[in-house]
Enzyme design. Structure first.
Site, PDB file in Angstrom:
ATOM      1  N   ASP A 174     -11.638   8.547  -2.683  1.00  0.00           N
ATOM      2  CA  ASP A 174     -11.550   7.097  -2.822  1.00  0.00           C
ATOM      3  C   ASP A 174     -10.444   6.782  -3.832  1.00  0.00           C
ATOM      4  O   ASP A 174     -10.476   7.292  -4.954  1.00  0.00           O
ATOM      5  CB  ASP A 174     -12.886   6.537  -3.320  1.00  0.00           C
ATOM      6  CG  ASP A 174     -12.901   5.030  -3.457  1.00  0.00           C
ATOM      7  OD1 ASP A 174     -11.860   4.380  -3.239  1.00  0.00           O
ATOM      8  OD2 ASP A 174     -13.978   4.492  -3.782  1.00  0.00           O
ATOM      9  N   SER A 198     -17.445  -2.107  -4.038  1.00  0.00           N
ATOM     10  CA  SER A 198     -16.004  -2.332  -3.948  1.00  0.00           C
ATOM     11  C   SER A 198     -15.633  -3.625  -4.679  1.00  0.00           C
ATOM     12  O   SER A 198     -15.921  -3.764  -5.861  1.00  0.00           O
ATOM     13  CB  SER A 198     -15.569  -2.338  -2.481  1.00  0.00           C
ATOM     14  OG  SER A 198     -14.171  -2.228  -2.343  1.00  0.00           O
ATOM     15  N   HIS A 201     -14.493   6.078   0.261  1.00  0.00           N
ATOM     16  CA  HIS A 201     -14.814   4.675  -0.013  1.00  0.00           C
ATOM     17  C   HIS A 201     -15.510   4.058   1.198  1.00  0.00           C
ATOM     18  O   HIS A 201     -15.118   4.287   2.338  1.00  0.00           O
ATOM     19  CB  HIS A 201     -13.518   3.917  -0.303  1.00  0.00           C
ATOM     20  CG  HIS A 201     -13.717   2.528  -0.788  1.00  0.00           C
ATOM     21  ND1 HIS A 201     -13.816   2.213  -2.127  1.00  0.00           N
ATOM     22  CD2 HIS A 201     -13.821   1.355  -0.115  1.00  0.00           C
ATOM     23  CE1 HIS A 201     -13.984   0.910  -2.253  1.00  0.00           C
ATOM     24  NE2 HIS A 201     -13.987   0.357  -1.050  1.00  0.00           N
TER      25      HIS A 201
END
Length: 316
Positions: free
Chosen positions: A252, A157, A282
């Protein structure tokens, strides 16, 4: 939506518990909830041969680092890992299970770097700290049985964003020499207007509002968003960057910009592997204790790093 059955079970559990989105909480609440959720889903942390916590000099003061050394004879290759959390949440505790698993499975010394968080510390604090962490790891690798000539960076991320950004910074400064980058569902473009950003709106999952909340915390002004050190997809030149593995998730909001970055690297002559994991959202990479897909992704990342470390090619 055709969720992975294990993700569906977690989703149903969140719905039954009335889990609130992190962006609706106070900063302190969100940081505590994020860590608790990650620790609950990451599984039992693997033992490694040695764990060393240190404090290193950073651009604006000391930074925490944690060094994970697996069993085996050195000198070991080195992975410098940056935790996720939208530059706002997280700490070296956030990535503890991931770092242990990668250290063991990839047979590498793994160094988790703690960087300053937003909104207290806006861009460019995080990339400056992360670059300092990589330089420290290269300089001090030998103390821990590491090989400073075989160094990769990685993160998930926002950590994936920072790994990509540090790779750009290191290339442009001609040091340190980075062998490979592991980019797990990275943010790559502040201005992204993609189908995945528009479609992933579910408040029980990381969604489009989550992305914007993190950007708003991270940037002092929207104008910063076009900097390649914020949006690596917007760099003028991607040639000469380290080879990369890019992992994305079907559900995501960052999926498309991660895949666009993989394609941009490929077009620029960089060796790239890109994998989209179906049915998951995600955050799944940090959920190896709850999702088989998370465990498989960590195993894929480790296998990729093993191959990269064993190869002689360091660029392109």
């Amino acid at each position: 939506m055709a969720f992975d059955p294990q993700l569906q079970a977690l989703y149903d559990q969140r719905a039954a518990q009335g889990v609130r989105p992190l962006y609706t909480m106070s900063l302190a609440e969100a940081r505590a909830a994020d860590l608790a959720a990650i620790q609950a889903d990451s599984g039992t942390p693997e033992p490694v041969a040695q764990v060393i916590d240190e404090s290193i000099p950073g651009p604006a003061g000391p930074l925490p680092v944690r060094v994970y050394r697996p069993a085996g004879e050195g000198p070991l290759p080195v992975l410098v890992y940056f935790f996720g959390g939208g530059w706002t949440l997280g700490s070296i505790e956030t990535s503890d299970a991931i770092c242990r698993s990668l250290a063991n499975a990839a047979g590498c010394l793994t160094v988790a770097v703690g960087y300053r968080l937003a909104p207290e510390h806006k861009f460019p604090a995080a990339p400056q700290d992360c670059l300092a962490g990589v330089r420290w790891a290269v300089e001090h690798a030998g103390r821990f049985g590491g090989d400073p000539a075989r160094v990769a960076v990685g993160g998930d991320s926002a950590g994936g964003n920072l790994a990509a950004v540090v790779s750009l910074m290191a290339r442009d400064a001609a040091a340190p020499d980075i062998l490979a980058q592991l980019l797990v569902y990275p943010n790559t473009d502040y201005l992204a207007d993609t189908p995945s950003r528009r479609e992933n709106t579910d408040p029980l999952l990381f969604n489009d509002k989550s992305v914007q909340w993190y950007w708003d915390n991270y940037l002092a002004s929207p104008e910063d968003g076009v900097s390649p050190l914020v949006s690596p997809l917007r760099a003028a030149d991607h040639s000469g960057l380290p080879q990369a593995l890019v992992i994305t998730a079907e559900y995501d909001p960052l999926r498309d910009e991660g895949e666009q970055y993989a394609e941009r690297l490929r077009e620029s002559g960089v060796r790239v592997e890109a994998t989209r994991y179906p049915g998951v959202a995600h955050g799944f990479f940090a959920m190896a204790g709850s999702l088989d897909a998370g465990r498989r992704a960590v195993e894929q990342a480790a296998a990729y790093l093993r191959t990269a470390f064993a190869g002689a090619t360091t660029k392109g």
